[in-house]
Motif scaffolding. Structure first.
Motif, PDB file in Angstrom:
ATOM      1  N   ARG A  61      30.772 -21.254  44.001  1.00 14.12           N
ATOM      2  CA  ARG A  61      30.823 -21.226  45.447  1.00 14.12           C
ATOM      3  C   ARG A  61      29.405 -22.100  46.149  1.00 14.12           C
ATOM      4  O   ARG A  61      29.306 -22.290  47.049  1.00 14.12           O
ATOM      5  CB  ARG A  61      30.556 -19.584  45.723  1.00 14.12           C
ATOM      6  N   ASP A  62      28.438 -22.036  45.139  1.00  8.76           N
ATOM      7  CA  ASP A  62      27.196 -22.545  45.719  1.00  8.76           C
ATOM      8  C   ASP A  62      26.971 -24.317  45.375  1.00  8.76           C
ATOM      9  O   ASP A  62      26.118 -24.799  45.627  1.00  8.76           O
ATOM     10  CB  ASP A  62      26.216 -22.080  44.826  1.00  8.76           C
ATOM     11  N   ALA A  63      28.324 -24.864  45.146  1.00  9.00           N
ATOM     12  CA  ALA A  63      28.235 -26.371  45.203  1.00  9.00           C
ATOM     13  C   ALA A  63      27.839 -26.958  46.540  1.00  9.00           C
ATOM     14  O   ALA A  63      28.676 -26.466  47.151  1.00  9.00           O
ATOM     15  CB  ALA A  63      29.514 -26.974  44.445  1.00  9.00           C
ATOM     16  N   THR A  64      26.953 -27.891  46.525  1.00  9.78           N
ATOM     17  CA  THR A  64      26.663 -28.548  47.920  1.00  9.78           C
ATOM     18  C   THR A  64      26.718 -30.115  47.726  1.00  9.78           C
ATOM     19  O   THR A  64      26.380 -30.726  46.712  1.00  9.78           O
ATOM     20  CB  THR A  64      25.230 -28.058  48.169  1.00  9.78           C
ATOM     21  N   PRO A  65      27.438 -30.568  48.557  1.00 13.47           N
ATOM     22  CA  PRO A  65      27.668 -31.921  48.576  1.00 13.47           C
ATOM     23  C   PRO A  65      26.259 -32.922  48.662  1.00 13.47           C
ATOM     24  O   PRO A  65      25.423 -32.419  48.888  1.00 13.47           O
ATOM     25  CB  PRO A  65      28.370 -32.464  49.641  1.00 13.47           C
ATOM     26  N   VAL A  66      26.259 -34.037  47.965  1.00 17.81           N
ATOM     27  CA  VAL A  66      25.138 -34.965  47.808  1.00 17.81           C
ATOM     28  C   VAL A  66      25.915 -36.087  48.206  1.00 17.81           C
ATOM     29  O   VAL A  66      26.880 -36.448  47.604  1.00 17.81           O
ATOM     30  CB  VAL A  66      24.336 -34.737  46.660  1.00 17.81           C
ATOM     31  N   PRO A  67      25.128 -37.133  48.807  1.00 16.34           N
ATOM     32  CA  PRO A  67      25.327 -38.432  49.043  1.00 16.34           C
ATOM     33  C   PRO A  67      25.568 -39.356  47.767  1.00 16.34           C
ATOM     34  O   PRO A  67      24.878 -38.974  46.763  1.00 16.34           O
ATOM     35  CB  PRO A  67      24.173 -38.884  50.181  1.00 16.34           C
ATOM     36  N   LEU A  68      26.390 -40.216  47.832  1.00 17.55           N
ATOM     37  CA  LEU A  68      26.498 -41.500  46.662  1.00 17.55           C
ATOM     38  C   LEU A  68      25.427 -42.173  46.486  1.00 17.55           C
ATOM     39  O   LEU A  68      24.802 -42.461  47.753  1.00 17.55           O
ATOM     40  CB  LEU A  68      27.573 -42.323  47.354  1.00 17.55           C
ATOM     41  N   PRO A  69      24.671 -42.129  45.536  1.00 18.93           N
ATOM     42  CA  PRO A  69      23.355 -42.937  45.483  1.00 18.93           C
ATOM     43  C   PRO A  69      23.576 -44.481  45.846  1.00 18.93           C
ATOM     44  O   PRO A  69      24.541 -44.985  45.620  1.00 18.93           O
ATOM     45  CB  PRO A  69      23.013 -42.717  43.902  1.00 18.93           C
ATOM     46  N   GLY A 108      21.759 -24.185  38.725  1.00 18.39           N
ATOM     47  CA  GLY A 108      21.513 -23.948  37.236  1.00 18.39           C
ATOM     48  C   GLY A 108      22.156 -25.359  36.290  1.00 18.39           C
ATOM     49  O   GLY A 108      22.191 -25.019  35.355  1.00 18.39           O
ATOM     50  N   VAL A 109      22.331 -26.246  37.154  1.00 24.50           N
ATOM     51  CA  VAL A 109      23.003 -27.463  36.237  1.00 24.50           C
ATOM     52  C   VAL A 109      22.042 -28.706  36.739  1.00 24.50           C
ATOM     53  O   VAL A 109      21.889 -29.209  37.701  1.00 24.50           O
ATOM     54  CB  VAL A 109      24.237 -27.886  36.546  1.00 24.50           C
ATOM     55  N   GLU A 110      21.383 -29.140  35.541  1.00 22.22           N
ATOM     56  CA  GLU A 110      20.347 -30.009  35.760  1.00 22.22           C
ATOM     57  C   GLU A 110      21.038 -31.376  35.746  1.00 22.22           C
ATOM     58  O   GLU A 110      21.529 -31.810  34.916  1.00 22.22           O
ATOM     59  CB  GLU A 110      19.202 -30.077  34.692  1.00 22.22           C
ATOM     60  N   PRO A 112      20.254 -35.624  37.549  1.00 23.73           N
ATOM     61  CA  PRO A 112      19.489 -36.461  38.408  1.00 23.73           C
ATOM     62  C   PRO A 112      20.192 -36.875  39.802  1.00 23.73           C
ATOM     63  O   PRO A 112      19.632 -37.124  40.791  1.00 23.73           O
ATOM     64  CB  PRO A 112      19.246 -37.682  37.638  1.00 23.73           C
ATOM     65  N   VAL A 113      21.385 -36.653  39.801  1.00 22.40           N
ATOM     66  CA  VAL A 113      22.396 -36.867  41.122  1.00 22.40           C
ATOM     67  C   VAL A 113      23.269 -36.025  41.415  1.00 22.40           C
ATOM     68  O   VAL A 113      23.167 -35.467  42.521  1.00 22.40           O
ATOM     69  CB  VAL A 113      22.995 -38.328  40.666  1.00 22.40           C
ATOM     70  N   ALA A 114      23.973 -35.641  40.377  1.00 18.79           N
ATOM     71  CA  ALA A 114      25.334 -34.746  41.066  1.00 18.79           C
ATOM     72  C   ALA A 114      26.016 -33.977  39.679  1.00 18.79           C
ATOM     73  O   ALA A 114      25.619 -34.532  38.365  1.00 18.79           O
ATOM     74  CB  ALA A 114      26.397 -35.406  41.679  1.00 18.79           C
ATOM     75  N   ALA A 115      26.386 -32.928  39.857  1.00 20.07           N
ATOM     76  CA  ALA A 115      27.013 -32.349  38.587  1.00 20.07           C
ATOM     77  C   ALA A 115      28.481 -32.432  38.383  1.00 20.07           C
ATOM     78  O   ALA A 115      29.014 -32.182  37.141  1.00 20.07           O
ATOM     79  CB  ALA A 115      26.728 -30.801  38.320  1.00 20.07           C
ATOM     80  N   ALA A 116      29.182 -32.742  39.412  1.00 16.08           N
ATOM     81  CA  ALA A 116      30.612 -32.735  39.894  1.00 16.08           C
ATOM     82  C   ALA A 116      31.044 -33.524  40.952  1.00 16.08           C
ATOM     83  O   ALA A 116      30.247 -33.964  41.580  1.00 16.08           O
ATOM     84  CB  ALA A 116      31.040 -31.298  39.740  1.00 16.08           C
ATOM     85  N   LEU A 117      32.316 -33.704  40.718  1.00 18.57           N
ATOM     86  CA  LEU A 117      32.948 -34.433  41.879  1.00 18.57           C
ATOM     87  C   LEU A 117      34.207 -33.296  42.351  1.00 18.57           C
ATOM     88  O   LEU A 117      35.010 -32.780  41.533  1.00 18.57           O
ATOM     89  CB  LEU A 117      33.800 -35.665  41.330  1.00 18.57           C
ATOM     90  N   ARG A 118      33.998 -33.012  43.737  1.00 20.83           N
ATOM     91  CA  ARG A 118      35.129 -31.873  44.082  1.00 20.83           C
ATOM     92  C   ARG A 118      35.929 -32.900  44.802  1.00 20.83           C
ATOM     93  O   ARG A 118      35.713 -33.622  45.919  1.00 20.83           O
ATOM     94  CB  ARG A 118      34.166 -31.012  45.191  1.00 20.83           C
ATOM     95  N   VAL A 119      37.151 -32.496  44.527  1.00 20.78           N
ATOM     96  CA  VAL A 119      38.454 -33.415  45.033  1.00 20.78           C
ATOM     97  C   VAL A 119      39.332 -32.469  45.762  1.00 20.78           C
ATOM     98  O   VAL A 119      39.492 -31.269  45.198  1.00 20.78           O
ATOM     99  CB  VAL A 119      39.276 -34.147  43.890  1.00 20.78           C
ATOM    100  N   THR A 120      39.747 -32.433  47.037  1.00 20.45           N
ATOM    101  CA  THR A 120      40.625 -32.136  47.780  1.00 20.45           C
ATOM    102  C   THR A 120      41.955 -32.717  47.707  1.00 20.45           C
ATOM    103  O   THR A 120      41.996 -33.849  48.185  1.00 20.45           O
ATOM    104  CB  THR A 120      40.302 -31.777  49.237  1.00 20.45           C
TER     105      THR A 120
END
Length: 172
Positions: A61-69, A108-110, A112-120
């Protein structure tokens, strides 16, 4: 959309990308649903022997979007690099099976950029693909060994039919 269908797309895109540092693309895992003991995923093996893994996870639930580097990531960040490459491949191909995709951070996931890719998916379902990495027998180079890599033009016209039956061996 099932996790296996999203992984079918990612596997095919990673193969079609013909990235010179990726020497093999393999499927692994037995679970059909995220959250099990043997999560299904796609492994990209690199020339150094290290691997980057995309695998189906339960969306937090706490996954937050981040921009593409905007800057290239160093090879030692294999997990982040596979997420960025996957996002770039999706941007180039825009598969009909997916409505949208975004890189995400997760508490909780270290990373440098992102932990995952959320696909709809086109049907509105969400598939959450986590990324991790495994070290190889050789050390990672300090800089990208293929800084001039560009996604091939042919990848842009790539399409995978998720309803197509899997190929079966021909018996003789």
């Amino acid at each position: 959309m099932q996790v296996s269908q999203a992984l079918d797309v990612m596997e095919a895109l990673l193969r079609a990308a013909e990235h010179p540092d990726i020497v093999a693309v393999e499927r692994y895992g037995a679970d059909v649903q995220p959250g099990g003991q043997s999560p299904a995923g796609v492994k990209a093996v690199h020339g150094s022997g290290s691997a980057a893994l995309l695998w189906g996870a339960v969306p937090p639930r706490d996954a937050t979007p981040v921009p593409l580097p905007t800057e290239p990531l160093p090879p030692k960040w294999r997990a982040a690099r596979i997420l960025v490459l996957a996002h770039q491949l999706l941007d180039a191909t825009r598969p009909d099976a997916f409505r949208s995709w975004e890189l995400c951070r997760q508490a909780g996931v270290e990373s440098p950029v992102a932990a995952a890719l959320r696909v709809t998916a086109a049907d509105g379902s969400v598939v959450y693909l986590r990324a991790t990495s495994a070290a190889g027998s050789m050390g990672e180079p300090e800089t990208d060994p293929h800084p001039d890599y560009r996604i091939p033009q042919g990848v842009q016209s790539w399409h995978l039919s998720l309803n197509a039956p899997r190929a079966e061996p021909v018996s003789v």
